[in-house]
Design an enzyme around this catalytic site. Structure first.
Site, PDB file in Angstrom:
ATOM      1  CB  THR A 107      -0.842  -0.016   1.282  1.00  0.00           C
ATOM      2  OG1 THR A 107       0.018   0.040   2.297  1.00  0.00           O
ATOM      3  CG2 THR A 107      -1.788  -1.046   1.156  1.00  0.00           C
ATOM      4  CG  HIS A 163       4.002  26.133   1.481  1.00  0.00           C
ATOM      5  ND1 HIS A 163       2.618  25.599   2.033  1.00  0.00           N
ATOM      6  CD2 HIS A 163       4.062  27.018   0.427  1.00  0.00           C
ATOM      7  CE1 HIS A 163       2.101  26.294   1.001  1.00  0.00           C
ATOM      8  NE2 HIS A 163       2.713  27.040   0.352  1.00  0.00           N
TER       9      HIS A 163
HETATM   10  C1  RB5 Z   1       2.999  -6.927   2.767  1.00  0.00           C
HETATM   11  O1  RB5 Z   1       2.065  -8.190   2.684  1.00  0.00           O
HETATM   12  C2  RB5 Z   1       2.363  -5.725   3.133  1.00  0.00           C
HETATM   13  O2  RB5 Z   1       1.497  -5.582   4.595  1.00  0.00           O
HETATM   14  C3  RB5 Z   1       2.803  -4.458   3.006  1.00  0.00           C
HETATM   15  O3  RB5 Z   1       3.633  -4.528   1.635  1.00  0.00           O
HETATM   16  C4  RB5 Z   1       2.403  -3.050   3.002  1.00  0.00           C
HETATM   17  O4  RB5 Z   1       1.447  -3.090   2.267  1.00  0.00           O
HETATM   18  C5  RB5 Z   1       2.211  -2.655   4.482  1.00  0.00           C
HETATM   19  O5  RB5 Z   1       1.912  -1.315   4.785  1.00  0.00           O
END
Ligand code: RB5
Length: 154
Positions: A72, A138
């Site tokens: 993510t 900023h």
């Molecule tokens: C791994 O599966 C996943 O948890 C990692 O890549 C990430 O998304 C964590 O924030």
């Protein structure tokens, strides 16, 4: 400009594609892994390790900026932000990528290999590295962020 790239097992292919893209554009890039081993097996790592490694490389001046990827982009950016001096921002689209350089003076950009495709990731990098910190009003706010860090680090 020297850019450090780091990722966990979820983002190796994206990281490698972006390394090619940025090197072709003339950026000097350091690959902090993770990668595949000689048998094609993923060299497992936990995202906090890469977040810290690239965060420290940025703060020490070994590289000027960092690019971090996990599934993510969230976990690896949280880890990097624990290194004093790091401002790591998760951006899933180009507008935020530009603004986090212009307004937050981010020194690390992060995104998720399970969230953005390769072409969007390239646009994110183009915007981030094409932008400059605007300073002025900023700067005061960025100073406030580092003041929080100073006041809360034992
Ligand atoms: C791994 O599966 C996943 O948890 C990692 O890549 C990430 O998304 C964590 O924030």
């Amino acid at each position: 400009m020297k850019i450090g790239f780091g990722c966990d097992h979820a983002a190796i292919d994206l990281k490698n594609e972006l390394l090619v893209y940025m090197r072709e554009k003339g950026y000097e890039c350091v690959d902090y892994g993770t990668n595949y081993d000689e048998n094609g097996e993923i060299i497992k790592c936990d995202y906090p390790q890469k977040g810290e490694q690239v965060g420290r490389a940025v703060v020490s001046g070994e590289v000027d900026y960092g690019v971090l990827m996990c599934g993510t982009g969230i976990g690896i950016s949280i880890a990097a932000n624990k290194v004093p001096g790091v401002i790591a921002a998760v951006c899933s689209e180009p507008y935020s990528a530009r603004l986090t350089k212009q307004h937050n003076n981010a020194n690390i950009i992060a995104f998720g290999a399970r969230v953005v495709g390769t072409e969007v990731a390239k646009m994110i990098l183009d915007e981030f590295f094409g932008a400059e910190f605007e300073g002025g009003r900023h700067q005061k706010r960025v100073d406030m962020i580092f003041d929080i860090e100073r006041r809360n680090n034992k």
